[in-house]
Scaffold this active site. Sequence first.
Site, PDB file in Angstrom:
ATOM      1  N   THR A 136       0.821  -1.209   0.000  1.00 38.66           N
ATOM      2  CA  THR A 136       0.000   0.000   0.000  1.00 38.66           C
ATOM      3  C   THR A 136       0.858   1.265   0.000  1.00 38.66           C
ATOM      4  OG1 THR A 136      -1.454   1.266   1.458  1.00 38.66           O
ATOM      5  CG2 THR A 136      -0.129  -0.368   2.513  1.00 38.66           C
ATOM      6  N   ASP A 137       0.241   2.384  -0.396  1.00 35.27           N
ATOM      7  CA  ASP A 137       0.940   3.677  -0.283  1.00 35.27           C
ATOM      8  C   ASP A 137       1.033   4.132   1.177  1.00 35.27           C
ATOM      9  OD1 ASP A 137      -1.768   4.261   0.052  1.00 35.27           O
ATOM     10  OD2 ASP A 137      -1.854   5.790  -1.528  1.00 35.27           O
ATOM     11  N   GLU A 138       0.249   3.492   2.062  1.00 36.81           N
ATOM     12  CA  GLU A 138       0.202   3.963   3.452  1.00 36.81           C
ATOM     13  C   GLU A 138       1.505   3.704   4.209  1.00 36.81           C
ATOM     14  OE1 GLU A 138      -3.472   3.435   5.561  1.00 36.81           O
ATOM     15  OE2 GLU A 138      -4.602   3.208   3.706  1.00 36.81           O
ATOM     16  N   TYR A 163      -1.996  -0.726  10.937  1.00 35.06           N
ATOM     17  CA  TYR A 163      -2.144  -1.345   9.601  1.00 35.06           C
ATOM     18  C   TYR A 163      -0.913  -1.049   8.750  1.00 35.06           C
ATOM     19  CZ  TYR A 163      -3.412  -1.693   4.655  1.00 35.06           C
ATOM     20  OH  TYR A 163      -3.397  -1.977   3.298  1.00 35.06           O
ATOM     21  N   LYS A 167       1.968  -3.608   7.245  1.00 37.80           N
ATOM     22  CA  LYS A 167       2.248  -3.771   5.812  1.00 37.80           C
ATOM     23  C   LYS A 167       3.716  -3.440   5.522  1.00 37.80           C
ATOM     24  CE  LYS A 167      -0.188  -4.725   2.874  1.00 37.80           C
ATOM     25  NZ  LYS A 167      -0.557  -6.086   2.355  1.00 37.80           N
TER      26      LYS A 167
END
Length: 349
Positions: A136-138, A163, A167
Amino acid sequence: MENISFITGGAGFIGSNFILRWLKNETGKIVNIDKMTYAGNPYFLTEMEKESRHIHEKVDIADRDRLLPLFRDYRPKTVIHFAGESHVDRSITDPSPFLHTNIIGTFTLLEAVRHYFFQLLSHEDQQDFRFLHISTDEVFGSLNLQHNEKFTETSCYEPSTPYAASKASGDHLVRAWQKTYRLPTISVHCSNNYGQRQSPEKLIPKTIINILNGNPMTVYGDGLHRRNWLYVDDCCDAIYQVWKQGRIGERYNIGGFTEKNVLSVIETIYNFMKETGIRVVLPIWDFIRLTSDRPGNDRCYALNSEKIKTELGWEPVTDFDTGIKRTIDWYQEHRDWLNEAADRNQNVF
Ligand SMILES: NC(=O)c1ccc[n+]([C@@H]2O[C@H](COP(=O)([O-])OP(=O)(O)OC[C@H]3O[C@@H](n4cnc5c(N)ncnc54)[C@H](O)[C@@H]3O)[C@@H](O)[C@H]2O)c1
């Protein structure tokens, strides 16, 4: 060697869309390894099981003893790893399933792949094997809303939520297994996906279901948090291109056309639904209810996707308005499913 691909998490949102797309383009078989958490949807499995080339294995990716025999028995040519705990709010309430699946699960899967790759594959079959990891970009944390910056594949990791941290840990493990053991891995960072088959706990389906049911929509903080929006079919096309042509050891950003803040996304959906004659019970000012901000809520995500465009020729083709209209249509046609999935996720409404 039979043409078999392993997909993990294929009963979830992006994984199920990817499998349906894959089955249209490929002649081989898919083994869908999905534990069926609350996010795994039995309805999607029914859709896929119409196709005999799809096999579901109800297995936790953190269960080494169940994973190893799958590799031995099916001998896959590739592993595309979607399985994950994916909802940030849940990671704040209880981080442990996120650590279990996104870290221990990814580690266990990598170890199973390592064993399989070195013990069971011939040198020739090793050349074709790929492990593709969906991230993810997060993991990059937040951009400054005022600056016109975007994350590249070499941006620093600064995860803000459990989260994102889980990741990021998974990404680091994948990279380390590539560097240390020379496993043929590739990773992708996707921005916020939306479209058909997304769980109603996520912003866009949640907005649609609340409008359909005449309920108000709670929004964190001032609602001006900006995200990059990617239609799921475009995301699946990009993942497919990376799987076919991506370079081993590389990471590719996958971003959509549109950056929009949360309020603007909700207003777009509200207006489209109103225009198409759907009965909208609450006026917009009463529909949106601002609440206190979520802890660790990043202000802005945006991805620079030049690398995948230049190297692999992928670009998104679905503009936000088109994607949203298709999404609204799909949810309206699947109201039974939407209400059933909302019941399974009832703690988020
Ligand atoms: N949805 C997005 O906008 C987005 C954006 C970037 C990256 N991602 C990543 O893409 C992947 C897929 O996201 P999604 O939105 O489709 O998720 P989702 O929550 O809809 O689906 C996840 C699937 O994984 C399965 N699963 C969970 N834990 C498992 C385990 N231990 N073993 C086997 N299966 C397990 C679930 O049953 C479910 O079917 C995730 O890894 C997520 O982090 C998602």
